[in-house]
Design a protein around this motif. Structure first.
Motif, PDB file in Angstrom:
ATOM      1  N   GLY A  35     101.457 -29.307  -1.177  1.00 30.85           N
ATOM      2  CA  GLY A  35     101.485 -28.188  -1.805  1.00 30.85           C
ATOM      3  C   GLY A  35     103.222 -28.308  -1.626  1.00 30.85           C
ATOM      4  O   GLY A  35     104.149 -27.213  -3.097  1.00 30.85           O
ATOM      5  N   ALA A  36     103.674 -28.833  -0.579  1.00 24.67           N
ATOM      6  CA  ALA A  36     105.021 -29.010  -1.123  1.00 24.67           C
ATOM      7  C   ALA A  36     105.598 -29.584  -2.244  1.00 24.67           C
ATOM      8  O   ALA A  36     107.036 -29.573  -2.795  1.00 24.67           O
ATOM      9  CB  ALA A  36     105.633 -29.859   0.410  1.00 24.67           C
ATOM     10  N   LEU A  37     104.883 -30.537  -2.324  1.00 23.75           N
ATOM     11  CA  LEU A  37     105.572 -31.263  -4.277  1.00 23.75           C
ATOM     12  C   LEU A  37     105.047 -30.420  -5.317  1.00 23.75           C
ATOM     13  O   LEU A  37     106.403 -30.349  -6.096  1.00 23.75           O
ATOM     14  CB  LEU A  37     104.007 -32.235  -4.087  1.00 23.75           C
ATOM     15  N   TYR A  38     104.940 -29.466  -5.002  1.00 22.94           N
ATOM     16  CA  TYR A  38     104.554 -28.359  -6.488  1.00 22.94           C
ATOM     17  C   TYR A  38     105.988 -27.837  -5.307  1.00 22.94           C
ATOM     18  O   TYR A  38     106.504 -26.987  -6.810  1.00 22.94           O
ATOM     19  CB  TYR A  38     102.870 -27.781  -6.286  1.00 22.94           C
ATOM     20  N   ARG A  39     106.225 -27.398  -4.719  1.00 26.02           N
ATOM     21  CA  ARG A  39     107.225 -26.037  -3.959  1.00 26.02           C
ATOM     22  C   ARG A  39     108.293 -27.106  -4.561  1.00 26.02           C
ATOM     23  O   ARG A  39     109.567 -26.653  -4.832  1.00 26.02           O
ATOM     24  CB  ARG A  39     106.818 -26.154  -3.381  1.00 26.02           C
ATOM     25  N   GLY A  40     108.684 -28.440  -4.840  1.00 24.52           N
ATOM     26  CA  GLY A  40     109.538 -29.430  -5.018  1.00 24.52           C
ATOM     27  C   GLY A  40     110.013 -29.209  -6.066  1.00 24.52           C
ATOM     28  O   GLY A  40     110.883 -29.141  -7.162  1.00 24.52           O
ATOM     29  N   VAL A  41     108.789 -29.531  -7.116  1.00 23.21           N
ATOM     30  CA  VAL A  41     108.967 -28.841  -8.772  1.00 23.21           C
ATOM     31  C   VAL A  41     109.439 -27.976  -8.781  1.00 23.21           C
ATOM     32  O   VAL A  41     110.719 -27.634 -10.177  1.00 23.21           O
ATOM     33  CB  VAL A  41     107.629 -29.575  -9.684  1.00 23.21           C
ATOM     34  N   ALA A  42     109.499 -26.755  -8.294  1.00 27.37           N
ATOM     35  CA  ALA A  42     109.019 -25.186  -8.975  1.00 27.37           C
ATOM     36  C   ALA A  42     110.793 -25.139  -8.491  1.00 27.37           C
ATOM     37  O   ALA A  42     111.148 -24.518  -9.239  1.00 27.37           O
ATOM     38  CB  ALA A  42     108.651 -24.451  -8.070  1.00 27.37           C
ATOM     39  N   PHE A  43     111.110 -25.413  -7.036  1.00 33.47           N
ATOM     40  CA  PHE A  43     112.385 -25.621  -6.305  1.00 33.47           C
ATOM     41  C   PHE A  43     113.579 -26.050  -7.587  1.00 33.47           C
ATOM     42  O   PHE A  43     114.069 -25.597  -8.188  1.00 33.47           O
ATOM     43  CB  PHE A  43     112.739 -26.156  -5.050  1.00 33.47           C
ATOM     44  N   GLU A  44     112.495 -27.144  -8.442  1.00 33.24           N
ATOM     45  CA  GLU A  44     114.246 -28.617  -8.699  1.00 33.24           C
ATOM     46  C   GLU A  44     114.266 -27.461 -10.579  1.00 33.24           C
ATOM     47  O   GLU A  44     115.589 -28.052 -10.886  1.00 33.24           O
ATOM     48  CB  GLU A  44     113.763 -29.788  -8.732  1.00 33.24           C
ATOM     49  N   ALA A  45     113.093 -26.469 -10.787  1.00 38.83           N
ATOM     50  CA  ALA A  45     113.328 -26.232 -12.312  1.00 38.83           C
ATOM     51  C   ALA A  45     113.743 -25.031 -11.649  1.00 38.83           C
ATOM     52  O   ALA A  45     114.725 -24.787 -12.787  1.00 38.83           O
ATOM     53  CB  ALA A  45     112.102 -25.465 -12.540  1.00 38.83           C
ATOM     54  N   LYS A  46     113.724 -24.466 -10.831  1.00 32.64           N
ATOM     55  CA  LYS A  46     114.808 -22.992 -11.284  1.00 32.64           C
ATOM     56  C   LYS A  46     115.755 -23.255 -10.769  1.00 32.64           C
ATOM     57  O   LYS A  46     117.021 -22.975 -11.220  1.00 32.64           O
ATOM     58  CB  LYS A  46     114.721 -22.400  -9.650  1.00 32.64           C
ATOM     59  N   PHE A  47     116.235 -24.629 -10.140  1.00 30.48           N
ATOM     60  CA  PHE A  47     117.601 -25.382 -10.067  1.00 30.48           C
ATOM     61  C   PHE A  47     118.368 -25.377 -11.469  1.00 30.48           C
ATOM     62  O   PHE A  47     119.407 -25.474 -11.735  1.00 30.48           O
ATOM     63  CB  PHE A  47     117.789 -25.435  -9.096  1.00 30.48           C
ATOM     64  N   ALA A  48     117.509 -25.846 -11.861  1.00 32.20           N
ATOM     65  CA  ALA A  48     118.218 -26.529 -13.331  1.00 32.20           C
ATOM     66  C   ALA A  48     117.887 -25.524 -14.066  1.00 32.20           C
ATOM     67  O   ALA A  48     118.233 -25.877 -15.486  1.00 32.20           O
ATOM     68  CB  ALA A  48     117.159 -27.815 -13.853  1.00 32.20           C
ATOM     69  N   GLY A  49     116.962 -24.421 -14.171  1.00 32.41           N
ATOM     70  CA  GLY A  49     117.441 -23.119 -14.960  1.00 32.41           C
ATOM     71  C   GLY A  49     116.290 -23.283 -16.187  1.00 32.41           C
ATOM     72  O   GLY A  49     115.807 -23.564 -17.422  1.00 32.41           O
ATOM     73  N   VAL A  50     114.964 -24.735 -15.244  1.00 31.52           N
ATOM     74  CA  VAL A  50     114.179 -24.620 -16.824  1.00 31.52           C
ATOM     75  C   VAL A  50     112.703 -23.860 -16.107  1.00 31.52           C
ATOM     76  O   VAL A  50     112.302 -23.108 -15.026  1.00 31.52           O
ATOM     77  CB  VAL A  50     113.257 -25.949 -16.025  1.00 31.52           C
ATOM     78  N   SER A  51     112.022 -23.417 -17.412  1.00 32.05           N
ATOM     79  CA  SER A  51     111.104 -21.835 -17.362  1.00 32.05           C
ATOM     80  C   SER A  51     110.193 -22.179 -16.754  1.00 32.05           C
ATOM     81  O   SER A  51     109.732 -23.765 -17.203  1.00 32.05           O
ATOM     82  CB  SER A  51     110.476 -21.596 -18.583  1.00 32.05           C
ATOM     83  N   GLN A  52     109.098 -21.983 -16.096  1.00 35.42           N
ATOM     84  CA  GLN A  52     108.274 -21.957 -15.376  1.00 35.42           C
ATOM     85  C   GLN A  52     107.290 -22.831 -16.568  1.00 35.42           C
ATOM     86  O   GLN A  52     105.570 -22.991 -16.330  1.00 35.42           O
ATOM     87  CB  GLN A  52     107.187 -21.293 -14.993  1.00 35.42           C
ATOM     88  N   TYR A  53     107.004 -21.666 -17.977  1.00 34.18           N
ATOM     89  CA  TYR A  53     106.009 -21.960 -19.000  1.00 34.18           C
ATOM     90  C   TYR A  53     106.612 -23.035 -19.869  1.00 34.18           C
ATOM     91  O   TYR A  53     105.432 -23.531 -20.965  1.00 34.18           O
ATOM     92  CB  TYR A  53     105.641 -20.661 -19.388  1.00 34.18           C
ATOM     93  N   ASP A  54     107.887 -23.592 -19.370  1.00 29.89           N
ATOM     94  CA  ASP A  54     108.403 -25.031 -20.570  1.00 29.89           C
ATOM     95  C   ASP A  54     107.425 -26.151 -20.635  1.00 29.89           C
ATOM     96  O   ASP A  54     108.493 -27.086 -19.789  1.00 29.89           O
ATOM     97  CB  ASP A  54     109.681 -24.351 -20.098  1.00 29.89           C
ATOM     98  N   ASP A  55     106.801 -26.405 -20.595  1.00 26.81           N
ATOM     99  CA  ASP A  55     106.350 -27.986 -20.882  1.00 26.81           C
ATOM    100  C   ASP A  55     107.318 -28.786 -20.753  1.00 26.81           C
ATOM    101  O   ASP A  55     106.907 -29.845 -20.359  1.00 26.81           O
ATOM    102  CB  ASP A  55     104.692 -27.886 -21.655  1.00 26.81           C
ATOM    103  N   THR A  56     107.557 -28.208 -21.924  1.00 27.81           N
ATOM    104  CA  THR A  56     109.437 -29.601 -22.735  1.00 27.81           C
ATOM    105  C   THR A  56     109.843 -29.620 -21.244  1.00 27.81           C
ATOM    106  O   THR A  56     109.913 -30.404 -20.766  1.00 27.81           O
ATOM    107  CB  THR A  56     109.638 -29.391 -23.930  1.00 27.81           C
ATOM    108  N   GLY A  57     109.809 -29.145 -21.361  1.00 31.14           N
ATOM    109  CA  GLY A  57     111.630 -29.086 -20.308  1.00 31.14           C
ATOM    110  C   GLY A  57     110.797 -29.720 -19.018  1.00 31.14           C
ATOM    111  O   GLY A  57     111.971 -30.268 -17.914  1.00 31.14           O
ATOM    112  N   LEU A  58     109.485 -28.975 -18.246  1.00 35.36           N
ATOM    113  CA  LEU A  58     108.931 -30.033 -17.000  1.00 35.36           C
ATOM    114  C   LEU A  58     108.922 -30.897 -17.149  1.00 35.36           C
ATOM    115  O   LEU A  58     109.090 -31.533 -16.118  1.00 35.36           O
ATOM    116  CB  LEU A  58     107.824 -28.696 -16.731  1.00 35.36           C
ATOM    117  N   GLU A  59     108.318 -31.716 -18.418  1.00 35.35           N
ATOM    118  CA  GLU A  59     108.194 -32.925 -18.638  1.00 35.35           C
ATOM    119  C   GLU A  59     109.640 -33.455 -18.047  1.00 35.35           C
ATOM    120  O   GLU A  59     109.222 -34.704 -17.086  1.00 35.35           O
ATOM    121  CB  GLU A  59     107.332 -33.249 -19.618  1.00 35.35           C
ATOM    122  N   ASN A  60     110.543 -33.047 -18.917  1.00 35.83           N
ATOM    123  CA  ASN A  60     111.996 -34.102 -18.577  1.00 35.83           C
ATOM    124  C   ASN A  60     112.329 -33.978 -17.643  1.00 35.83           C
ATOM    125  O   ASN A  60     112.794 -35.019 -17.235  1.00 35.83           O
ATOM    126  CB  ASN A  60     113.009 -33.228 -19.460  1.00 35.83           C
TER     127      ASN A  60
END
Length: 221
Positions: A35-60
């Motif tokens: 669960g911490a790994l998913y939280r880690g991705v979420a945290f970094e996505a928020k920090f980078a301004g990547v939407s949780q629904y932006d698959d291309t942004g999340l993949e990058n």
């Protein structure tokens, strides 16, 4: 002695973290909080301004991440590109965002490869929501730990009490919403594996659950 790969799945507040750590300590195994790994991705996505629904942004984003666990005097710590983000990922906002990003196939693929690599040599306890169903369908020992929503909310509230201003009722609503999201998502919904041992911890202490699991594994007292 044979070393096992053990999975412990279940909803938030069921006691997975405490039980998983205790079992790992008793068996001298590694403990992995997925669960911490998913939280880690979420945290970094928020920090980078990547939407949780932006698959291309999340993949990058995932292609640039290097998530890893280290253990120090404070316990298990999550590092992201060598920065300790353990404390920053334990907020209600990151919890809900983690639930959302966990449903994105690009994130699951990234973490699937990472988790399977961490479990390659066995002697490890994986805690999560789909460890026994998707990530490690051939795990040696599988458990699904559950409890009533009210009890789970109280446990989570006590865990967060010093870190948040949430009231108990808000915690219970959040847990109910996250349960619904995790169980109804199309990709890897949260459910017990067909061959998992299901334990209801509503009226059990963490030590009671640990002993039950160790007895089943064949390594009890």
């Amino acid at each position: 002695m044979k070393r096992f790969l053990i999975t412990i799945d279940g909803p938030a507040g069921a006691g997975k973290t405490t039980v998983s750590r205790k079992i790992a300590d008793r068996l001298n195994y590694k403990y992995i909080d997925t669960g911490a790994l998913y939280r880690g991705v979420a945290f970094e996505a928020k920090f980078a301004g990547v939407s949780q629904y932006d698959d291309t942004g999340l993949e990058n984003l995932c292609s640039t991440l290097n998530l890893d666990f280290v253990k120090d005097e404070r316990g298990l710590r999550l590092l992201s590109n060598n920065s300790d983000i353990t404390d920053q990922i334990r907020t209600p906002e990151i919890s809900m965002m983690a639930s959302a990003v966990s449903a994105r196939p690009v994130v699951r693929k990234y973490l699937l490869d990472l988790q399977r690599n961490l479990g390659r040599e066995k002697g490890v306890v994986f805690e999560g929501r789909d460890m026994g169903t998707v990530v490690f369908p051939d795990a040696d020992k599988k458990f699904y730990l559950d409890a009533s929503q009210k009890v789970r909310a109280i446990r989570r509230y006590r865990e967060l009490e010093s870190k948040t201003f949430q009231i108990l009722e808000d915690v219970e609503k959040e847990i109910g919403l996250r349960d619904e999201n995790d169980r109804k998502r199309e990709v890897a919904p949260m459910k017990p594996a067909d061959d998992a041992v299901i334990i209801d911890s509503t009226d059990l202490s963490a030590n009671d659950v640990v002993e039950m699991m160790l007895d089943y594994i064949g390594m009890g007292k």
